[in-house]
Design an enzyme around this catalytic site. Sequence first.
Site, PDB file in Angstrom:
ATOM      1  N   LYS A  95      42.622  36.668  41.602  1.00 39.19           N
ATOM      2  CA  LYS A  95      43.375  36.086  40.486  1.00 39.19           C
ATOM      3  C   LYS A  95      44.397  35.096  41.022  1.00 39.19           C
ATOM      4  O   LYS A  95      44.845  35.216  42.165  1.00 39.19           O
ATOM      5  CB  LYS A  95      44.131  37.209  39.749  1.00 39.19           C
ATOM      6  CG  LYS A  95      43.281  38.098  38.866  1.00 39.19           C
ATOM      7  CD  LYS A  95      44.149  39.122  38.154  1.00 39.19           C
ATOM      8  CE  LYS A  95      43.319  40.062  37.304  1.00 39.19           C
ATOM      9  NZ  LYS A  95      42.642  39.407  36.166  1.00 39.19           N
ATOM     10  N   ARG A 107      34.911  47.195  33.569  1.00 40.01           N
ATOM     11  CA  ARG A 107      33.655  47.655  32.969  1.00 40.01           C
ATOM     12  C   ARG A 107      32.794  48.407  33.975  1.00 40.01           C
ATOM     13  O   ARG A 107      32.007  49.271  33.596  1.00 40.01           O
ATOM     14  CB  ARG A 107      32.911  46.461  32.352  1.00 40.01           C
ATOM     15  CG  ARG A 107      32.577  45.382  33.348  1.00 40.01           C
ATOM     16  CD  ARG A 107      32.250  44.053  32.679  1.00 40.01           C
ATOM     17  NE  ARG A 107      33.443  43.344  32.234  1.00 40.01           N
ATOM     18  CZ  ARG A 107      33.421  42.193  31.553  1.00 40.01           C
ATOM     19  NH1 ARG A 107      32.268  41.626  31.253  1.00 40.01           N
ATOM     20  NH2 ARG A 107      34.548  41.626  31.195  1.00 40.01           N
TER      21      ARG A 107
END
Length: 512
Positions: free
Chosen positions: A290, A364
């Site tokens: 990120k 996920r």
Amino acid sequence: MKWSVSTASLADIRADLIVYPVFRKDDAADLGALLKDAGGPPPARHRGKGAGHPDLAGIITAAGFTGAVGKTLPVHCGGVKAGWFLLVGMGKADDCGLQDIRKAAAAAARQARGMKAAQVAVRASALKPAGFDDAALSRCWHEGAEMALSPVGELKSGKKEPRTPRAWTLLADGCSASDLRAGLKEGQALTSGCLFARELVNLPPNLLTPALLAARARAMARREGLKCRVLGVPELKKMKMGGLLGVGQGSAHPPRMIVLEYRGSRSARAPKFAFVGKGVTFDSGGISLKPSANMDEMKADMAGAAGVLGAAVAVARLKLPVNLQVVVPTAENMPDGGAIKPADVLTMANGKTVEVLNTDAEGRLILADGLWYAGRGKPDFLFDMATLTGACVVALGKHFAGAMGNSGEMITALEQAGGETFERVWPLPLVDEHKEIMKGTWADLQNIGGGREGGALTAAAFLSAFVDDETSWTHLDIAGPAYQAKGGGINPAGGTGFGARLLARTVQILAG
Ligand code: BES
Ligand code: MN
Ligand code: ZN
């Protein structure tokens, strides 16, 4: 803080401060009952002259206090032992909702702390015109005050101020004392869940690794009388949890799977609930790193885990007649030499293979194994909660969680519960077209969709591959409401504890 209900009279109550809720009438504060309680209106011949007892109405009007929601005004007055009233605005009685009670309580609590009032009494019956039952009044007052003063700054080294107020008393006068007590009890259950969640979210990631999160969950389980099992890496390997192991493999702090059980009923017909919470204790993005701006906020990437653990606290304290399993897959997403890479293919616990196209879509991957694990217990209602996508924040902002799944019944219950606890959810679609997008080129699935469109929805579509079609399931994306950089309303800056009260109330509704 200690909470009680008293039937003592307003004049005799022992307190440093009496909080007096005041509604607004037209554009001014509705002072009728207040003036009576404070010893009657000043004699007409002295009004405004400074003689006799002070012109309370004049003081209040001059201060510009109109009873607007959450505005406060301390006034010194005779007629009561406490000597001080803290007026708190409630807005118009007809418009008053449960959240206004929480907001008023929050404002009163902050003001009482500022005034260093150790003992605070609340004129609960002054809230009557809002038309809520007495239990709802006391529950929401408790929530608002506790949530507004939830501890922050525990890691600062300076001398600790004593926590004030220490004790709150609700004055029953005109309300049912037993209903007020019942509401306080509910409030206590809900707020302890919320505050537990906040505490976890606010901890820095060096002090809340997967192992430390597991230790805190275990300690909580002991306190609340829940069963707790923590699966370590060897057990995760035995169960072939390739998603959770994969995400955790780039970190010096190995992953865990936390499993709690609450048994609230021995009946075979009692509904079975399961919660799965995303417990990424820090999300650097992994190899798909990120950008640095605001990366610190990714300490809150375990807010789903915190929310479901907090909900378990609340469910246990409410003694709801249901059975509940809480499953928390927890890992730190870091980019070391052993980390997963884009193009890696992982085999998940349910046997499906997943091509990792972006290591930042890690939530996920761990939820997939968590959902599979929880699904084995054949729950009647399966919830998962996760700070899953920035796309959900773009779609719904910071005040709504996205809700996706296969059960209208669950969504309806969540909407009702969220309306009451003010943790609002908004339904989003789960459709085959998005499941199609998540099919992989090299494996059964890929962990991101093609582009940026519908990111919250394709994430849910991915998760659906790990829930069997017969199970009623709802996914809650709480990336928006879980954390706020600035404080405000009933929340100090940081973790909001979103979901703890919501899920507990939803269980109550679905079980009812
Ligand atoms: N933890 C983030 C999602 C997030 C973003 C939570 C902002 C809270 C605030 C999640 O793991 C993530 O990185 N998601 C990616 C998914 C993308 C790579 C498909 C995102 O939202 O950008
Ligand atoms: Mn991520
Ligand atoms: Zn994440």
